[in-house]
Design a protein around this motif. Structure first.
Motif, PDB file in Angstrom:
ATOM      1  N   LYS A   1       0.836  -1.267   0.028  1.00 36.61           N
ATOM      2  CA  LYS A   1      -0.138   0.041  -0.006  1.00 36.61           C
ATOM      3  C   LYS A   1       0.900   1.379  -0.087  1.00 36.61           C
ATOM      4  O   LYS A   1       0.474   2.186  -0.695  1.00 36.61           O
ATOM      5  N   TYR A   2       2.058   1.354   0.606  1.00 40.31           N
ATOM      6  CA  TYR A   2       2.954   2.178   0.739  1.00 40.31           C
ATOM      7  C   TYR A   2       4.099   2.147  -0.204  1.00 40.31           C
ATOM      8  O   TYR A   2       4.937   3.163  -0.065  1.00 40.31           O
TER       9      TYR A   2
ATOM     10  N   GLY B   1      -2.046   8.322   4.574  1.00 35.72           N
ATOM     11  CA  GLY B   1      -2.654   6.987   3.935  1.00 35.72           C
ATOM     12  C   GLY B   1      -3.444   6.601   5.321  1.00 35.72           C
ATOM     13  O   GLY B   1      -4.780   5.889   5.151  1.00 35.72           O
TER      14      GLY B   1
END
Length: 87
Positions: A25-26, A54
């Motif tokens: 995700k990052y 996020g």
């Protein structure tokens, strides 16, 4: 859970989400995340900023553990403080 170190706060944010999913995700390697969570490596400012944005947490809280955890709490407090100034 104690969240006095960056490693603790990262583990708290990830919660039960698999490391692989969180790291993807990052845009970081899973092994890097493992090292961040163990405290053997410190993420650079860009990674900390991406995670804070996020996860919708305060950048200051994620970096140092100080202040409110959630960015929305920080904005509410600042707005409240400003309204006191203009009374």
């Amino acid at each position: 859970m104690q969240d006095s170190t960056l490693a603790d706060r990262l583990r708290k944010l990830r919660g039960n989400e698999p490391r692989r999913a969180f790291s993807l995700k990052y845009g970081i390697h899973e092994q890097s995340l493992i090292r961040y969570e163990k405290g053997t490596r410190i993420p650079d400012n860009d990674i900390i900023r991406r995670i804070a944005e996020g996860e919708k947490v305060s950048l200051g809280w994620l970096r140092s553990g100080e202040g409110p955890m959630y960015a929305s709490e920080e904005r509410e407090r600042a707005t409240s403080d400003m309204s006191e100034v203009f009374r």
